[in-house]
Structures are given as C-alpha cells and as structure tokens.
Motif scaffolding. Sequence first.
Motif, PDB file in Angstrom:
ATOM      1  N   LYS A  67       0.850  -1.189   0.000  1.00 21.33           N
ATOM      2  CA  LYS A  67       0.000   0.000   0.000  1.00 21.33           C
ATOM      3  C   LYS A  67       0.883   1.234   0.000  1.00 21.33           C
ATOM      4  O   LYS A  67       1.600   1.496   0.967  1.00 21.33           O
ATOM      5  N   PHE A  68       0.882   1.945  -1.107  1.00 28.14           N
ATOM      6  CA  PHE A  68       1.666   3.175  -1.272  1.00 28.14           C
ATOM      7  C   PHE A  68       3.125   2.986  -0.851  1.00 28.14           C
ATOM      8  O   PHE A  68       3.664   3.738  -0.036  1.00 28.14           O
ATOM      9  N   GLY A  69       3.739   1.948  -1.382  1.00 31.64           N
ATOM     10  CA  GLY A  69       5.164   1.739  -1.187  1.00 31.64           C
ATOM     11  C   GLY A  69       5.569   0.951   0.042  1.00 31.64           C
ATOM     12  O   GLY A  69       6.756   0.701   0.253  1.00 31.64           O
ATOM     13  N   LYS A  70       4.588   0.540   0.863  1.00 33.74           N
ATOM     14  CA  LYS A  70       4.903  -0.187   2.090  1.00 33.74           C
ATOM     15  C   LYS A  70       4.134  -1.506   2.140  1.00 33.74           C
ATOM     16  O   LYS A  70       3.048  -1.623   1.581  1.00 33.74           O
ATOM     17  N   ARG A  71       4.714  -2.487   2.846  1.00 38.67           N
ATOM     18  CA  ARG A  71       4.015  -3.744   3.055  1.00 38.67           C
ATOM     19  C   ARG A  71       2.793  -3.478   3.934  1.00 38.67           C
ATOM     20  O   ARG A  71       2.930  -2.987   5.054  1.00 38.67           O
ATOM     21  N   ASP A  72       1.631  -3.802   3.412  1.00 39.54           N
ATOM     22  CA  ASP A  72       0.389  -3.490   4.133  1.00 39.54           C
ATOM     23  C   ASP A  72      -0.687  -4.457   3.653  1.00 39.54           C
ATOM     24  O   ASP A  72      -1.037  -4.469   2.486  1.00 39.54           O
ATOM     25  N   GLY A  73      -1.195  -5.266   4.598  1.00 41.98           N
ATOM     26  CA  GLY A  73      -2.143  -6.321   4.234  1.00 41.98           C
ATOM     27  C   GLY A  73      -1.555  -7.662   4.620  1.00 41.98           C
ATOM     28  O   GLY A  73      -0.834  -7.774   5.612  1.00 41.98           O
ATOM     29  N   TYR A  74      -1.830  -8.685   3.837  1.00 42.87           N
ATOM     30  CA  TYR A  74      -1.321 -10.027   4.149  1.00 42.87           C
ATOM     31  C   TYR A  74      -0.106 -10.343   3.279  1.00 42.87           C
ATOM     32  O   TYR A  74      -0.102 -10.086   2.076  1.00 42.87           O
ATOM     33  N   GLY A  75       0.933 -10.900   3.922  1.00 40.00           N
ATOM     34  CA  GLY A  75       2.127 -11.240   3.156  1.00 40.00           C
ATOM     35  C   GLY A  75       3.045 -12.183   3.900  1.00 40.00           C
ATOM     36  O   GLY A  75       2.918 -12.401   5.108  1.00 40.00           O
ATOM     37  N   THR A  76       3.999 -12.755   3.160  1.00 38.10           N
ATOM     38  CA  THR A  76       4.948 -13.727   3.706  1.00 38.10           C
ATOM     39  C   THR A  76       6.374 -13.265   3.439  1.00 38.10           C
ATOM     40  O   THR A  76       6.716 -12.895   2.314  1.00 38.10           O
ATOM     41  N   LYS A  84      20.175 -25.792   3.050  1.00 35.73           N
ATOM     42  CA  LYS A  84      19.243 -26.573   2.235  1.00 35.73           C
ATOM     43  C   LYS A  84      19.103 -26.040   0.812  1.00 35.73           C
ATOM     44  O   LYS A  84      18.506 -26.697  -0.043  1.00 35.73           O
ATOM     45  N   GLY A  85      19.626 -24.828   0.588  1.00 36.95           N
ATOM     46  CA  GLY A  85      19.567 -24.268  -0.752  1.00 36.95           C
ATOM     47  C   GLY A  85      18.183 -23.853  -1.194  1.00 36.95           C
ATOM     48  O   GLY A  85      17.875 -23.847  -2.387  1.00 36.95           O
ATOM     49  N   LYS A  86      17.329 -23.500  -0.254  1.00 35.78           N
ATOM     50  CA  LYS A  86      15.988 -23.010  -0.598  1.00 35.78           C
ATOM     51  C   LYS A  86      15.551 -21.982   0.428  1.00 35.78           C
ATOM     52  O   LYS A  86      16.252 -21.724   1.419  1.00 35.78           O
ATOM     53  N   TYR A  87      14.401 -21.386   0.206  1.00 41.40           N
ATOM     54  CA  TYR A  87      13.930 -20.345   1.104  1.00 41.40           C
ATOM     55  C   TYR A  87      13.246 -20.930   2.339  1.00 41.40           C
ATOM     56  O   TYR A  87      12.573 -21.956   2.269  1.00 41.40           O
ATOM     57  N   ARG A  88      13.465 -20.258   3.470  1.00 36.62           N
ATOM     58  CA  ARG A  88      12.853 -20.658   4.740  1.00 36.62           C
ATOM     59  C   ARG A  88      11.893 -19.549   5.186  1.00 36.62           C
ATOM     60  O   ARG A  88      12.274 -18.382   5.290  1.00 36.62           O
ATOM     61  N   LYS A  89      10.655 -19.911   5.445  1.00 35.75           N
ATOM     62  CA  LYS A  89       9.644 -18.934   5.840  1.00 35.75           C
ATOM     63  C   LYS A  89       9.980 -18.353   7.215  1.00 35.75           C
ATOM     64  O   LYS A  89      10.261 -19.072   8.166  1.00 35.75           O
ATOM     65  N   VAL A  90       9.958 -17.026   7.318  1.00 35.87           N
ATOM     66  CA  VAL A  90      10.265 -16.332   8.566  1.00 35.87           C
ATOM     67  C   VAL A  90       8.989 -15.804   9.221  1.00 35.87           C
ATOM     68  O   VAL A  90       8.793 -15.952  10.428  1.00 35.87           O
ATOM     69  N   TYR A  91       8.141 -15.166   8.423  1.00 36.64           N
ATOM     70  CA  TYR A  91       6.896 -14.607   8.965  1.00 36.64           C
ATOM     71  C   TYR A  91       5.802 -14.708   7.919  1.00 36.64           C
ATOM     72  O   TYR A  91       6.023 -14.438   6.734  1.00 36.64           O
ATOM     73  N   SER A  92       4.622 -15.083   8.391  1.00 38.76           N
ATOM     74  CA  SER A  92       3.457 -15.150   7.518  1.00 38.76           C
ATOM     75  C   SER A  92       2.267 -14.581   8.278  1.00 38.76           C
ATOM     76  O   SER A  92       1.889 -15.106   9.328  1.00 38.76           O
ATOM     77  N   GLY A  93       1.719 -13.470   7.758  1.00 37.92           N
ATOM     78  CA  GLY A  93       0.612 -12.850   8.471  1.00 37.92           C
ATOM     79  C   GLY A  93       0.327 -11.454   7.958  1.00 37.92           C
ATOM     80  O   GLY A  93       0.606 -11.120   6.813  1.00 37.92           O
ATOM     81  N   TRP A  94      -0.186 -10.618   8.852  1.00 41.03           N
ATOM     82  CA  TRP A  94      -0.653  -9.285   8.476  1.00 41.03           C
ATOM     83  C   TRP A  94       0.392  -8.212   8.763  1.00 41.03           C
ATOM     84  O   TRP A  94       1.182  -8.325   9.714  1.00 41.03           O
ATOM     85  N   TRP A  95       0.377  -7.174   7.929  1.00 41.74           N
ATOM     86  CA  TRP A  95       1.315  -6.055   8.019  1.00 41.74           C
ATOM     87  C   TRP A  95       0.543  -4.740   7.990  1.00 41.74           C
ATOM     88  O   TRP A  95      -0.554  -4.667   7.467  1.00 41.74           O
ATOM     89  N   LYS A  96       1.194  -3.712   8.548  1.00 38.70           N
ATOM     90  CA  LYS A  96       0.652  -2.352   8.460  1.00 38.70           C
ATOM     91  C   LYS A  96       1.817  -1.373   8.514  1.00 38.70           C
ATOM     92  O   LYS A  96       2.665  -1.463   9.418  1.00 38.70           O
ATOM     93  N   SER A 101       1.760  -6.387  11.980  1.00 43.67           N
ATOM     94  CA  SER A 101       0.642  -5.890  12.795  1.00 43.67           C
ATOM     95  C   SER A 101      -0.582  -6.741  12.519  1.00 43.67           C
ATOM     96  O   SER A 101      -0.938  -6.968  11.364  1.00 43.67           O
ATOM     97  N   GLY A 102      -1.244  -7.191  13.601  1.00 46.36           N
ATOM     98  CA  GLY A 102      -2.367  -8.103  13.448  1.00 46.36           C
ATOM     99  C   GLY A 102      -1.926  -9.528  13.743  1.00 46.36           C
ATOM    100  O   GLY A 102      -0.933  -9.757  14.430  1.00 46.36           O
ATOM    101  N   TYR A 103      -2.657 -10.500  13.224  1.00 50.55           N
ATOM    102  CA  TYR A 103      -2.330 -11.897  13.493  1.00 50.55           C
ATOM    103  C   TYR A 103      -1.245 -12.392  12.522  1.00 50.55           C
ATOM    104  O   TYR A 103      -1.289 -12.108  11.323  1.00 50.55           O
ATOM    105  N   GLY A 104      -0.278 -13.124  13.083  1.00 49.66           N
ATOM    106  CA  GLY A 104       0.777 -13.673  12.233  1.00 49.66           C
ATOM    107  C   GLY A 104       1.586 -14.737  12.946  1.00 49.66           C
ATOM    108  O   GLY A 104       1.524 -14.876  14.171  1.00 49.66           O
ATOM    109  N   ILE A 105       2.357 -15.490  12.164  1.00 50.46           N
ATOM    110  CA  ILE A 105       3.220 -16.546  12.695  1.00 50.46           C
ATOM    111  C   ILE A 105       4.664 -16.205  12.357  1.00 50.46           C
ATOM    112  O   ILE A 105       5.002 -15.978  11.200  1.00 50.46           O
ATOM    113  N   GLN A 106       5.505 -16.159  13.394  1.00 37.91           N
ATOM    114  CA  GLN A 106       6.936 -15.868  13.222  1.00 37.91           C
ATOM    115  C   GLN A 106       7.727 -17.130  13.558  1.00 37.91           C
ATOM    116  O   GLN A 106       7.546 -17.733  14.612  1.00 37.91           O
TER     117      GLN A 106
END
Length: 241
Positions: A67-76, A84-96, A101-106
């Motif tokens: 949203k206007f240049g910033k992470r805002d909404g749902y994202g990973t 392992k040579g692949k991507y590891r998930k760090v955070y999945s949830g809401w941003w503002k 900000s909001g519910y998420g898993i770290q």
Amino acid sequence: MPNSKCLQKSEPLWKEWDQKAQKNGLRHQVNAVNGNCYVGQWKDNMKHGKGTQIWKKKGAIYEGDWKFGKRDGYGTLSNPDQEKGKYRKVYSGWWKDDKKSGYGIQFFGPKEYYEGEWCGDQRSGWGRMYYSNGDIYEGQWLKDKPNGEGMLRLKNGNRYEGYWQRGMKNGSGRFFHLDHGQLFEGFWVDDVAKCGTMIDFGRDEAPEPTQFPIPKIEILDPNGVLEEALAMFKKTEEDED
C-alpha cells in the motif's frame, strides 16, 4: 476569405517521456539501483497491490500486499537457507505501514515459533510461543514479552498460571509441580516466589512424588495469614521505592 485554423499547441517531449516513465498498474520487473527487484502492481509510482520484493543484500523475499510503497495487508517474508539451498519462511501474516501488525506466525527456528497478535513489529496482545526446549507459553504479550495473564507449560508437564510483567512472573499465580504432586499458590516478584502456600496435589499420580506428604497445619484463618504476609511485603516494596 480563407478559413484560418488555430494550430494545436503540442506538449513538450519531456512531459510525454515522464508520463510513460510513471509506474502504474502491473509491471513485470523493476530493478532498483541498489540491486533490489520488485515484480507486481504499482500506483502513482509506488508499489501498491499485489507484489513480490527481493532484497539483494540479504536475499530476503516478500510476497504479498502493498500500500503506497509499504508492506500493508497479508504477506509472507522468507530468508534463504544456505544449508538446504531453498527459502525458509520467517513470517506469515498481516502487516501495516511496513511492520508486522495483526495476526501472524513468526518462525525463529525449526522448533521455535510464535503464533498470535503483533503491533509495530512486536508481539503484543494474545499469543502462543513454542520454545525450542519444549516449553510453551500461552497468554498476553506486550512489547515482545509476556505481560498480563498467561500460562507457561514446561516440557516435563509442570506449569505456571498467573500474572506476568516484562517477561517475568509478577503478581498472583499458581505453580503446579505435577512431577512431585504439589501445588504452590502465592505471589511472585521478578520470577521469585515471595510468599504463598504449598499443598499436595495429585501426589498419588505423580511420577516422582515427594517422600512424605505435606503435614496438615491447623491455622484458624490461613487465608488471613497469607493476606497479611502479602500486605506486609507490598508495604516493604512501597517503602523501598
């Protein structure tokens, strides 16, 4: 008399080029001078909508809402795993405003993660934390630390139920020593139990019960004694402050 027509004034070429350079809608790929790469939607020359950002320096990748240049909404957000040579998930949830900000898993590690509420990139509100040693905390958080009412369940089954402050046991609470079949109920200050009562609790089912049961103490007003001790402790604290 010949008809005369006004010549239409043409726009300067730089305005036409500037209009074409403005980023709006979907762009396949935009590379920044620092090496970062973004693929997704734009609005008024800013990242807006769905998009994927890759940071060159750390190799981190974000996929989600903008949203206007910033992470805002749902994202990973994911980081590269060199082993392992692949991507590891760090955070999945809401941003503002570019912050969690909001519910998420770290995910802090393979066996350590937090699921719950966030505010301004910090754990705040209700949440559950799974620690790598097998302990689990569930309850209220403030500024990235347990704060308020919460329960800590240890790997061996023992647990504490009560109040927390600044990440430590503070206030009234109960500690269940289920391995020995005892229950302590009292008052804590900075993780130290200051006063309270200990009774047998599930001693017959405990895997390592104490050698002898706690003898019964005949006090006419046990609750009154505890309240008096607690009041004296609080008064001492106030005098020290």
